[in-house]
Scaffold this motif. Structure first.
Motif: not given
Length: 158
Positions: A24-28, A30
């Motif tokens: 769920a923590v892929v919001s930073g 890329t």
């Protein structure tokens, strides 16, 4: 449920919770950028070679090479080279006798150094070599001896 089964179920639940949280923590960001930088310092220098030429003041000389100047200047707006005479464009000899001369250098032609001479270079150059030549009208009535003047060559960024 025995204690062994309870511990296994708790460990499995914790592992699933951690795994679910990790997905769920892929919001930073890329991607990112690094700027590669460099600098070149200013360089403006001149190399002067005096040929040690001895001019014939009685017979006169035309376009006689007296030295070489090597110009290096990396200023993007170009540079200038100037010539000044310690004796106002005259070689001074015994008893204050004088022999006038005129210089030639690239586009400077037959110029008396009674006034300074200058040439503007619009672009940078590295190790550009030019000869300084001299014109002297002959004079039969000069006292014997050595006649001299000192020409100073200066380079400056624009």
């Amino acid at each position: 449920m025995n204690l062994k089964n309870l511990f296994a179920a708790t460990t499995l639940s914790a592992a699933l919770l951690v795994a679910g949280t990790a997905h769920a923590v892929v919001s930073g960001p890329t991607s990112g950028q690094i700027i590669i930088r460099g600098t070149v310092g200013a360089l403006c220098e001149i190399g002067v070679v005096d040929y040690g030429t001895n001019l014939d003041l009685v017979a006169g000389e035309a376009n006689r090479a007296v030295g070489q100047v090597k110009e290096t200047c990396n200023d993007p707006d170009g540079y200038s080279v100037s010539f000044t005479s310690a004796e106002g464009g005259k070689m001074v000899g015994p008893r204050g006798a004088v022999s006038a001369y005129r210089v030639n250098y690239d586009s400077i032609a037959d110029h008396s150094l009674a006034t300074d001479a200058s040439i503007a270079r619009p672009d940078p150059q590295w190790n550009a070599a030019y000869e300084l030549t001299v014109n002297v009208e002959g004079q039969s009535e000069l006292p014997a001896g050595e006649y001299r003047d000192t020409v100073t060559v200066t380079i400056a960024a624009s």
